[in-house]
Every structure is written in structure tokens, then in C-alpha cells.
Design an enzyme around this catalytic site. Structure first.
Site, PDB file in Angstrom:
ATOM      1  N   ARG A 185       3.693   4.195 -17.254  1.00 49.21           N
ATOM      2  CA  ARG A 185       4.440   2.928 -17.156  1.00 49.21           C
ATOM      3  C   ARG A 185       3.500   1.727 -17.013  1.00 49.21           C
ATOM      4  O   ARG A 185       3.771   0.792 -16.259  1.00 49.21           O
ATOM      5  CB  ARG A 185       5.436   2.986 -15.995  1.00 49.21           C
ATOM      6  CG  ARG A 185       6.789   2.394 -16.378  1.00 49.21           C
ATOM      7  CD  ARG A 185       7.765   2.338 -15.204  1.00 49.21           C
ATOM      8  NE  ARG A 185       8.299   3.628 -14.831  1.00 49.21           N
ATOM      9  CZ  ARG A 185       8.689   3.959 -13.593  1.00 49.21           C
ATOM     10  NH1 ARG A 185       8.611   3.089 -12.610  1.00 49.21           N
ATOM     11  NH2 ARG A 185       9.161   5.147 -13.330  1.00 49.21           N
ATOM     12  N   ARG A 223       7.581  -4.101 -16.088  1.00 45.94           N
ATOM     13  CA  ARG A 223       8.047  -5.203 -15.274  1.00 45.94           C
ATOM     14  C   ARG A 223       7.011  -5.812 -14.330  1.00 45.94           C
ATOM     15  O   ARG A 223       7.153  -6.945 -13.899  1.00 45.94           O
ATOM     16  CB  ARG A 223       9.245  -4.716 -14.445  1.00 45.94           C
ATOM     17  CG  ARG A 223      10.376  -5.674 -14.582  1.00 45.94           C
ATOM     18  CD  ARG A 223      11.675  -5.384 -13.866  1.00 45.94           C
ATOM     19  NE  ARG A 223      11.976  -4.085 -13.343  1.00 45.94           N
ATOM     20  CZ  ARG A 223      12.538  -3.915 -12.134  1.00 45.94           C
ATOM     21  NH1 ARG A 223      12.765  -4.946 -11.342  1.00 45.94           N
ATOM     22  NH2 ARG A 223      12.851  -2.701 -11.729  1.00 45.94           N
ATOM     23  N   ARG A 261      10.847  -9.835 -21.966  1.00 46.88           N
ATOM     24  CA  ARG A 261      12.158  -9.322 -21.555  1.00 46.88           C
ATOM     25  C   ARG A 261      13.159 -10.442 -21.259  1.00 46.88           C
ATOM     26  O   ARG A 261      14.375 -10.203 -21.306  1.00 46.88           O
ATOM     27  CB  ARG A 261      12.014  -8.388 -20.351  1.00 46.88           C
ATOM     28  CG  ARG A 261      11.675  -6.971 -20.706  1.00 46.88           C
ATOM     29  CD  ARG A 261      12.877  -6.193 -21.254  1.00 46.88           C
ATOM     30  NE  ARG A 261      13.698  -5.706 -20.144  1.00 46.88           N
ATOM     31  CZ  ARG A 261      14.862  -6.182 -19.797  1.00 46.88           C
ATOM     32  NH1 ARG A 261      15.392  -7.189 -20.489  1.00 46.88           N
ATOM     33  NH2 ARG A 261      15.536  -5.693 -18.791  1.00 46.88           N
ATOM     34  N   ASP A 294      11.773   4.610 -24.328  1.00 48.67           N
ATOM     35  CA  ASP A 294      12.474   5.245 -23.221  1.00 48.67           C
ATOM     36  C   ASP A 294      12.838   6.664 -23.634  1.00 48.67           C
ATOM     37  O   ASP A 294      13.162   6.904 -24.802  1.00 48.67           O
ATOM     38  CB  ASP A 294      13.746   4.465 -22.873  1.00 48.67           C
ATOM     39  CG  ASP A 294      14.356   4.959 -21.575  1.00 48.67           C
ATOM     40  OD1 ASP A 294      13.954   4.460 -20.516  1.00 48.67           O
ATOM     41  OD2 ASP A 294      15.207   5.885 -21.624  1.00 48.67           O
ATOM     42  N   TYR A 347      20.247  13.855 -17.480  1.00 53.87           N
ATOM     43  CA  TYR A 347      20.971  12.596 -17.681  1.00 53.87           C
ATOM     44  C   TYR A 347      22.207  12.791 -18.562  1.00 53.87           C
ATOM     45  O   TYR A 347      23.242  12.169 -18.346  1.00 53.87           O
ATOM     46  CB  TYR A 347      20.053  11.556 -18.327  1.00 53.87           C
ATOM     47  CG  TYR A 347      18.983  11.038 -17.394  1.00 53.87           C
ATOM     48  CD1 TYR A 347      19.294  10.113 -16.398  1.00 53.87           C
ATOM     49  CD2 TYR A 347      17.673  11.477 -17.495  1.00 53.87           C
ATOM     50  CE1 TYR A 347      18.315   9.641 -15.541  1.00 53.87           C
ATOM     51  CE2 TYR A 347      16.690  11.003 -16.640  1.00 53.87           C
ATOM     52  CZ  TYR A 347      17.016  10.091 -15.667  1.00 53.87           C
ATOM     53  OH  TYR A 347      16.047   9.627 -14.812  1.00 53.87           O
TER      54      TYR A 347
END
Lengths: 354, 354
Positions: A32, A36, A45, A81, A158
């Protein structure tokens, strides 16, 4: 003396380490590493939502480059993702603001399974090979490019639960209560993931990582019986693709004795398993990737750097160490602390390079 | 031959197993055996909220009895919540509908720490000793009564974060970034928890369990340096209380080699650590408690019973096994499956009882 040694590009360094060959220093990348915590990422973003970013090759390439420029990592990792694969299979995926991912239509029965589409990654996930080509064309400094996918069990977590969960009890129940549906789902996922990773390699990925984020929820024998066969399918289908394969089971200290049969080149190791212990339990020659606790990047830089140095020394006990975190960079991480740790790793000299 | 053996009450059986002494069969209780999966519990909860239930001794006693009556467990566990301790210290605690616990005023600085009140459990948590006395007075069949508390680190996780979290990064950062505040908080918690457990023993608890639900987030050396000293403080202050002490670090497979110095009588073991491995790593004579995966209770009863039988055989390799789950009962668990597993455990005969 050192003049006879090759001058390693970043890509060479990364690939040699994956193969367990000596390097001047361990290659460095962070899970990652694009995200962010970087202001330049937040700027992108602000203009597009997360899934649009994943699906726009030029933008995905741009955010993939950001941490390379800033920190000088040896490897890039495709910005994407893991859940784009189930989305391509037909599930409606959304990311609520401040929440995790959600599927509107989870897969819980044999009938749900019948709704899933077979995928051709070149067509249904075309934006991913396109992003990989764009990244390969623009890498700032000869970095390696890592492609990735979610491992079948983690995708199933998921898809069956429909959202994040502490226990993912639904798929873990299905595994016992409706073995046939579970196996059919895992077979479908193993095939889709293998096809997807092969498409990434064909487009130019130099290595691939399988993220099995939730494998650590399972006890060893259950993992070996119900998850490992599908990981093995994926890895075997990549066998002749000629790229190193990294398998990362987060929270998997207790799974290490069971990983021996998989045959991957590199094992991702989280911060809870010492690299030394991992190497003792893995087949000889398996490279290890890790394992600084990402939480250390939130505290004083000198503490993080001191621990990074310990890991560098521990990793250098044998050739075949890729320096990384033990999990993804946390959103509040100060970029300056990442810099300090990366600099420490880039300044390290391997005792096997003489 | 068996006529010379004592006829064990449920309490005897539980206490003997805690001390590593042979028993006719392992005692059986389940973490979170009282709770939402029982219709008779939901009936009580329809009338009062969760915290009121914890704070009303007769109601807490009633829901403590419910699983004993239904399943015939060998031990009761006080119905309460680990977070009543920080609440008594002055933090405002709430449980949102369908959400986890939340503190309106988390502890993040030295000043926040100064707001915490020293507690006298007999006064500030008087409803707990009162519940214990009510339970002791009404136990249906001579069961043992287990008191419990959250371990200091796990309490600190919630107090610093203010709510549940996947990484509890705030307290794990404080541990490195503001060691003084972290240590002061942990000292306060160790004292409060020890006082609280001593008050429970004085009121009649036959044993105590320390729940370290989030200890497994830490790597072994960090746990040993920053968490173990406070667990040791609690355990040592209970040394002369004369009751067995159970320490349960969930997700703690990698912590087992570090637990040796604690000196507890019983180690709780989650489903990911085989009992055999736990016994190899723990000091000789340490009893083990566990470790059926609670997810198995959501699937077919015969699968759960078959796995329970394997665990019973594995546990019986040495005296000192308490049969339990590897974590708490999940809310959707069918009571009939619990019955089937408890019956299997109650029907087991130990090879050490001859």
C-alpha cells in the site's frame, strides 16, 4: 574487488532477491505504498472516486509512480483493488465513504454462484493490463513492477459475507455446511485469479503477489485442506510464466509450517512472525518479504528506523530478503517517516555481496 | 477399581483440571456461553439494555444461570463486560445498536490520564461482587464460578482508540511515541484490574480469567517488553488469593513461546494453536483451555462434534485440559449444536482417571 560485481538496476535487485540470489542490499517496497497517506494521492482522489481511479489506466499509473518518485522504492505495485475480480464476475461493488467495501449481492447459495460470469481478463478487466502497460512505459528509474490479486479464500470472504467482518463466519461456515458450493466457488476463483495474473504478466508485470489477507483466521489443518489446494492451482498455472510468485498470508504465524507445499518463490511475512522463524519453517531457498510493523511508522522515526535496522540484519542472515512492512501502510502515516526508513534500508549493505 | 476414585462435583472437576490434576473427564464451559444466541437471554435483553443488565445483580445472575440449566456446563462465568472497569474509572461508555462499545472521551494524553479516577471495586463496581454473591447462592448444580477482567493492554486498546478497531494503532503508537503516558496508563490498569479480581475472589469467584483479546496484534518481543510486565503484576497480586488464574491471549499463536514467564495456572488457547503445540511451548504443568473454532458451531453438528472429539483426545494427552471454544460463542449459533458438542465432551472419559 567490488568492480567485478554487476551494477544492479532496481529491477535486477528485486528479481535476484525473489530468486534467493545475493544482492548489494535488499530491495525495498511497501505494501500500500501508493495511497491516502500521500498528499499527491489525495489530490488525485479529490477529483475521482476510488473505483474510477482503479479503472482509468493513466490515473492508476500516475498514483503507482507517486511513491517511486518520492521514496525511491525498488519496485512498483500496480494500483488497484483485489475486489475488481469479483466485480468483473458480476457482483455489484461499492465503497461507502469511510467504510470498507460492500457487495450488494453476496454469494451464499449454489444459485448465487450460477449468477457469476466466467471472465476473460483481457476483455472484462482490460483496464488492468492497460494500466500495467502504462506503468511499464513510464517507470521513473528501472523499477520492477509487481502485479497482484486477492487469493481465492480472501476473495470468497468478501463475496460470501458481502462486506468486511472480524470473523468472516459466513464463508467459514459454508466451507463445512455446503462444501460443494464452497469448492465450486473456490474453483471458479482460482481459475479467474490465475487468468487475471497471467494477463498481468503478459502485459509486463515482473512478479506477482497473492494477498491472502484473511487466511490467518483459519487453523493450519483447515487452511491446508480447504484453502491451500486453490492457492496451489493459481501458483501452478503461473509456473511457466517465468515470474516470481509471492504468497502473503497476513496473521499467518501459525500457518508457516503448512506453507511448505505451495512452491512459491517468496513468502510475505507479517510483523508477528520473526523472519528467522519464517525461514526455519519454509522450504530452503524461499525468499522472505517483510516485516516492519506498520504501526511503527506512526511513532518516532528513530524507533522505526532502529527496528528496520534489526530486520535488515535479521533478513541478511541468508540471501533472499525483500524489505517491506508486515502489512500495508496505514492512512495516517507521515511520509517523512517512510523516507527515513526507506533511506535506512537503501543504505544497508548485504554481507553476501562480496 | 473406579470405586476408590472420588466422585467429582462440577466445581472439583474444574479446579482439578486448572491445577493439572487428573479428572474423570475434562470440565466444559464456553466463552460467552451466556448471550444473544440463547432465546431466554434475548427475552431478558428485550426488557433492559446491556449495561443495565450488567449492573443489576439479580438479572446478571439469571443470565449467568441460563446456559448452565440448558447445557450442564461445569463452570459459570460472571455475566459482565470487560469495559465496566474503564467506565468505573470515569470514562463514558456506550454500546450503539448493532455496533461495538464506544468511549466518548478516549485517553490519549497525560492530561486525559489525570481525569481517570482511582477505583475501589467494592464501592465503584459494587454490582459485580453483588452479582457474584447472587450467582454463588443460586448455582444450579455445584458449578465452579469464574470471575474475569480485561487484561490491561486490551482495556488500553479501547480506552485509547475510543472504539473497536482492526489495528488499534493509537495505543500501539502511544507505546512507542509517548512511553511515559502508556506506562502510567498500564500501571493504573494493572492495579485496578488486580483490585477488581481480588474483590471478585473475595465475593466468591473460584477462578479468574484475564481476557487479552488484542494481545495477538503485537509481535512477541513487543508483547514481552510492553504488555507482559503488567499481566505479571495482575497475576502476582492474585498469587495468594488461592484461585487458579487463566490468561487468554486471542490470536496469540506467536506469543506462546513468550508466555512461559507469567506463571498462570491455565493458558487459554485459540483454535489456531493446536493444544499439543501450546503444551510444548508452555511451562510443564500449565493447564490448557480450548479450543474448538466457534465457527464450527454454525455448521453441521456432526462436523463440530467430530472436531470436538479430536480436541478431547488431543487434550487428554496429559492431565490439565479444560474443554472450551477457541473464542466466544457467535451470536447466530444454534443452541442445539452447542448441546451436541457439550454432550460429546461430557461423555468423554479421560485415560488418566484409573
Amino acid at each position: 574487488l567490488n568492480e567485478s560485481l554487476p551494477n544492479l538496476t532496481k529491477r535486477d535487485r528485486f528479481l535476484r532477491a525473489c530468486r534467493g540470489q545475493p544482492c548489494d542490499r535488499p530491495p525495498v517496497w511497501f505494501m500500500r505504498q501508493a495511497g491516502r497517506f500521500l498528499p499527491e494521492y489525495r489530490e488525485v482522489r479529490a477529483k475521482v472516486d476510488f473505483l474510477t481511479l482503479c479503472k482509468t489506466p493513466d490515473l492508476a499509473a500516475e498514483v503507482t509512480f507517486q511513491p517511486l518518485r518520492r521514496f525511491g522504492f525498488d519496485a512498483a505495485i500496480l494500483f488497484s483493488d483485489i475486489l475488481v475480480v469479483p466485480e468483473a464476475m458480476g457482483l455489484k461493488l461499492s465503497f461507502g465513504a469511510g467504510e470498507g467495501p460492500r457487495f450488494a449481492d453476496p454469494v451464499r447459495t449454489r444459485d448465487d454462484l450460477a449468477r457469476l460470469r466466467p471472465i476473460d481478463p483481457g476483455r472484462d478487466l482490460a483496464y488492468v493490463p492497460a494500466a500495467i502497460r502504462a506503468i511499464k512505459a513510464g517507470l521513473p528509474d528501472g523499477e520492477a513492477l509487481i502485479g497482484f490479486a486477492g487469493a481465492p479464500f480472501t476473495l470468497a470472504c468478501y463475496m460470501v459475507e458481502g462486506e468486511g467482518s472480524a470473523s468472516f463466519a459466513r464463508v467459514r461456515t459454508m466451507m463445512h455446511a455446503d462444501r460443494e458450493t464452497y469448492d465450486a466457488l473456490m474453483r471458479r476463483l482460482a481459475d479467474a485469479v490465475a487468468d487475471y495474473l497471467l494477463a498481468q504478466v503478459e502485459a509486463g508485470a515482473d512478479a506477482v503477489q497473492l494477498f491472502d489477507t484473511w487466511a490467518g483466521l483459519l487453523d493450519g489443518p483447515t487452511w491446508a485442506a480447504r484453502v491451500a489446494p486453490y492457492v496451489r492451482t493459481v501458483l501452478e498455472r503461473l509456473d511457466h510464466a517465468g515470474v516470481p510468485r509471492i504468497y502473503f498470508a497476513a496473521g499467518g504465524a501459525h500457518l508457516l509450517p503448512h506453507l511448505a507445499t505451495l512452491g512459491m518463490e517468496v513468502a510475505g511475512v507479517d510483523w508477528r512472525s520473526p523472519l528467522t522463524v519464517a525461514r526455519e519453517l519454509l522450504p530452503p531457498g524461499t525468499a522472505v518479504q517483510g516485516n516492519l510493523d506498520p504501526v511503527l511508522l506512526l511513532g518516532p522515526a528513530d524507533t522505526a528506523v532502529a527496528r528496520a535496522r534489526e530486520i535488515l540484519v535479521e533478513g541478511d542472515a541468508a540471501p533472499g530478503h525483500i524489505f517491506n512492512l508486515g502489512h500495508g501502510v496505514l492512512p495516517d502515516t507521515p511520509p517523512a517517516t517512510v523516507s527515513a526508513v526507506v533511506e535506512a534500508a537503501r543504505g544497508f549493505r548485504s554481507r553476501h555481496w562480496t
